[in-house]
Design a protein around this motif. Structure first.
Motif, PDB file in Angstrom:
ATOM      1  N   ASP B  32      -6.209 -28.574   8.286  1.00 51.29           N
ATOM      2  CA  ASP B  32      -5.214 -27.510   8.312  1.00 51.29           C
ATOM      3  C   ASP B  32      -5.628 -26.315   7.463  1.00 51.29           C
ATOM      4  O   ASP B  32      -5.185 -25.200   7.706  1.00 51.29           O
ATOM      5  CB  ASP B  32      -3.858 -28.030   7.812  1.00 51.29           C
ATOM      6  N   LEU B  33      -6.462 -26.567   6.476  1.00 54.04           N
ATOM      7  CA  LEU B  33      -6.858 -25.461   5.605  1.00 54.04           C
ATOM      8  C   LEU B  33      -7.601 -24.392   6.395  1.00 54.04           C
ATOM      9  O   LEU B  33      -7.353 -23.201   6.223  1.00 54.04           O
ATOM     10  CB  LEU B  33      -7.710 -25.972   4.436  1.00 54.04           C
ATOM     11  N   ALA B  34      -8.491 -24.833   7.264  1.00 56.35           N
ATOM     12  CA  ALA B  34      -9.240 -23.857   8.067  1.00 56.35           C
ATOM     13  C   ALA B  34      -8.287 -23.060   8.948  1.00 56.35           C
ATOM     14  O   ALA B  34      -8.396 -21.829   9.059  1.00 56.35           O
ATOM     15  CB  ALA B  34     -10.273 -24.580   8.922  1.00 56.35           C
ATOM     16  N   ALA B  35      -7.334 -23.758   9.541  1.00 53.39           N
ATOM     17  CA  ALA B  35      -6.364 -23.068  10.399  1.00 53.39           C
ATOM     18  C   ALA B  35      -5.482 -22.137   9.559  1.00 53.39           C
ATOM     19  O   ALA B  35      -5.182 -21.015   9.968  1.00 53.39           O
ATOM     20  CB  ALA B  35      -5.505 -24.084  11.136  1.00 53.39           C
ATOM     21  N   ALA B  36      -5.115 -22.610   8.377  1.00 47.85           N
ATOM     22  CA  ALA B  36      -4.270 -21.797   7.491  1.00 47.85           C
ATOM     23  C   ALA B  36      -5.012 -20.539   7.062  1.00 47.85           C
ATOM     24  O   ALA B  36      -4.440 -19.449   6.999  1.00 47.85           O
ATOM     25  CB  ALA B  36      -3.857 -22.613   6.267  1.00 47.85           C
TER      26      ALA B  36
END
Lengths: 577, 133
Positions: B32-36
């Motif tokens: 999710d960090l990459a998407a965030a």
């Protein structure tokens, strides 16, 4: 929305899922129009339904949404960016309102004929004729200019009365060519009431008050929604839009009208290259101004007008190349001990010429050498200007410590400065046609400084008349007090370093061409008939101003007038079931 | 690959995922960090920068925001309105969540005008911003 979702489930593979795949990512956005048959339009559930759908929440979108709401409509604003305000958020937000209420109250005359004469002369100088019934303007141009005079004040007063945009009158600000007219030459500029005394932060104040009023009065606002298609029924009437958000694509029905207010095409290199009359590198419009309405409307049989011109301003060449979203145009070229020179080290322009006109200089064509010799000029200043004229406002190139100064080139001597300028130019060899300084740059620069210093001492710029017009002084910025000096725009550049420089080019504040509308904001088809249900306001549609920038706020004041007219016309549209 | 092997692998992958969800931060999976980040940068880059040492834009650089005293980024020119409203506050998850819900509710004269009523979207922004340290 619920009914739509239920329908999708029944149908198996949902429309939403299909569209998600079809339009994967912003770069793959598909623009245009979609026609639904009567049966489809009925069966096709929309995700939501409003009377008025406003595309874009900037300087045109917020006023038109409010005017529509105050007429009793259910209104939604679909904004592509994360925040509201668009380009106007970055603007000083002066707004130019002819014959405004403050002028009337103060007894400052501003009659319509003088106004029309002034705008005609500047918008179509080659056609201007004092004896022509429309001063040489076409019927369309004339009617659009009349609308500005008739409606800008009406819209402005309504926004003020409702607390959406209270203003203060800045009576002494002159029009940019005040010397051309004796009547109405000053007094037309208004400014958001709570803005700073320096009048640079009006965009932040206006965006705050306008968006607060939208929320207070029940305008629905959706950020992160990029409108990419208009939806028409089989009679060709516009009945909604398709917008892309982070979850996919949604369809919003417009019972009465869709009003575009999506800005120009400053940040679309393809459109810039093919429509603008100048090879600009970009400008200070909101980064989301990518010509969406030009692309969307291209399938609708509209008439593109005034595509070749833009609201212009000088910009930092390096910030433009870096696509710096925080770029602000050089609305005020600061510094007295400061000059612009070309690649030969020669002065070529009055540096204090106001922004729209100064920006034209960069695009002067030199036929014999088939080049734009002034495409990039270099601003050069000394420590005195650095100490006294630095500011973070108005896109100034001379900035105080702590503010982004990557565009600043330094040198202990003029020789060192020149070498560093050349190195910096070479860094952009692929983007500036391989521009370098010439071998005689340093001696030329020294001669230019010596001549300028002489002008500074006498207060008379015999070459370019710097500081002779009132508007030159308006944008002079902070300079060191020098009692008794005749011309505050000039002071001799020091014989001793350090020296500073920055690369400057011409840019667009935003473009001002797009589909032609009538004065009521209705987008016109090829036969000059309104496309039912389709409206446009602001920089996404054609301006009748040609290349002119009549005065500070010559963008936003008229936009408020057109927003008011468009909202009133759209309100009269029949409700389409 | 036999059906049996595939089935076993699927089960094992399932087990790993279950364990991960149970032990990691309850709100987010690692990816999710990459998407965030993608989401935050795409929407916020108009005004903000994110890397350590980046120059300020129209808004301040956001590296190290969480735990920092509000309205205190060195070299950024804050308006008096925002300085006053955020005086003495330190950026934490709760303040950031309130701020992103409606900046004007926290600081009525804020320069930043942003309101996001979708908690999922706010969570993405907070997820990325708290990783900037």
């Amino acid at each position: 929305m619920a009914t739509h979702k239920q329908k999708e489930k029944k149908q198996g593979a949902s429309r939403r899922d299909f569209l998600k795949v079809a339009g994967a990512g912003t770069a793959a956005a598909t623009f245009g129009a979609l026609t639904l048959s009567a049966k489809e339009a009925k069966a096709q559930a929309f995700d939501a339904e409003y009377d008025i759908v406003v595309c874009g929440g900037g300087g045109a979108g917020l006023p038109v949404a409010l005017f529509s709401r105050w007429l009793g409509n259910k209104v939604i604003v679909l904004e592509k960016a994360a925040t509201l305000g668009g380009t106007s958020f970055k603007a000083a937000y002066w707004y130019w309102v002819p014959n405004n209420a403050a002028m009337r109250k103060a007894g400052i005359p501003d009659d319509k004929q003088h106004f029309l004469r002034y705008v005609a002369r500047l918008s179509q100088p080659q056609n201007f004729d004092l004896n022509h019934p429309r001063y040489g303007l076409s019927e369309w141009e004339y009617s659009m200019c009349e609308a500005i005079y008739d409606s800008s004040s009406v819209g402005t007063e309504l926004l003020s009365e409702k607390g959406a945009l209270p203003y203060r009158h800045v009576a002494p600000v002159p029009d940019y060519f005040a010397e051309m007219e004796t009547i109405g030459a000053t007094g037309r500029v208004l400014f958001p009431k709570d803005g700073a005394p320096s009048m640079s932060d009006g965009g932040q104040v206006a965006t705050r008050t306008l968006s607060t009023a939208c929320r207070r009065d029940g305008v629905t606002i959706r950020i992160g929604h990029r409108v990419q298609k208009v939806i028409r029924n089989d009679r060709g009437e516009v009945i909604g839009v398709e917008a892309k958000n982070d979850d996919g694509v949604i369809r919003i029905k417009a019972r009465k009208a869709v009003i575009f207010a999506t800005g120009g095409f400053t940040h679309d290199a393809e459109l810039r290259k093919n429509f603008l009359s100048i090879p600009a590198y970009g400008g200070c419009a909101a980064m989301t101004n990518e010509g969406d309405f030009v692309r969307i409307s291209s399938t609708l049989g509209v008439q593109l007008r005034n595509m070749n011109y833009a609201w212009m301003c000088p910009i930092s060449f390096e910030k433009a190349i870096a696509k710096d979203p925080s770029l602000i145009g050089c609305f005020s070229v600061a510094g007295d001990s400061m000059i612009f020179v070309d690649k030969r080290g020669k002065r070529v322009v009055n540096e204090k010429l106001h922004y729209n006109e100064l920006a034209q200089k960069f695009f002067e064509w030199e036929g014999a050498n088939a080049q734009f010799p002034y495409l990039i000029l270099t601003s050069i200043w000394d420590q005195r200007a650095q100490d006294n004229s630095a500011s973070h406002e108005y896109g100034r190139l001379i900035v105080p410590p702590g503010i982004d100064d990557r565009h600043v080139i330094k040198g202990a001597t003029l020789e060192e400065l020149a070498a560093n300028i050349d190195t910096r130019l070479q860094k952009y060899a692929g983007q500036n046609g391989g521009m370098r300084i010439t071998s005689d740059f340093v001696p030329n620069l020294k001669a230019s400084i010596a001549r300028f210093n002489e002008f500074a001492r006498t207060g008379k710029d015999l070459d370019f008349h710097r500081g002779e017009r009132g508007v030159d002084l308006l944008f002079n910025g902070n300079v060191k007090e020098e009692p008794g000096r005749k011309n505050p725009t000039m002071w001799p550049i020091s014989d001793a370093g350090p020296y500073y420089a920055a690369l400057v080019t011409g840019g667009t504040l935003d473009t001002k061409g797009g589909p032609k509308t009538n004065p009521e904001g209705q987008v016109l088809d090829l036969a000059d008939k309104p496309i039912p249900g389709l409206y446009g306001v602001g920089n996404c549609v054609a301006s009748a101003s040609g290349r002119a920038y009549w005065a500070g706020g010559g963008t936003l004041g008229p936009i408020i007038g057109f927003a008011h007219r468009a909202a009133n016309q759209a309100n009269k549209e029949p409700v389409r079931g | 690959m036999s059906k049996f092997v595939a089935a076993v692998k699927a089960v094992r992958i399932g087990a790993v995922v279950t364990t991960f969800v149970a032990t990691a931060t309850p709100l987010f999976a690692a990816d999710d960090l990459a998407a965030a980040k993608e989401y935050t940068v795409r929407y916020c880059i108009q005004c903000h920068t994110f890397e350590q040492g980046d120059k300020h834009g129209q808004g301040p650089n956001l590296f190290g925001l969480i735990g920092r005293e509000a309205a205190s980024a060195p070299g950024f020119v804050y308006s008096p309105g925002i300085k006053e409203a955020l005086k003495g506050k330190v950026w934490d998850r709760d303040l950031l969540d309130a701020w992103l819900t409606d900046t004007l509710a926290v600081a009525p004269k804020a320069q930043m005008i942003y309101f996001q009523d979708d908690p999922k979207a706010r969570a993405k922004l907070i997820r990325y911003l708290e990783s900037l340290k």
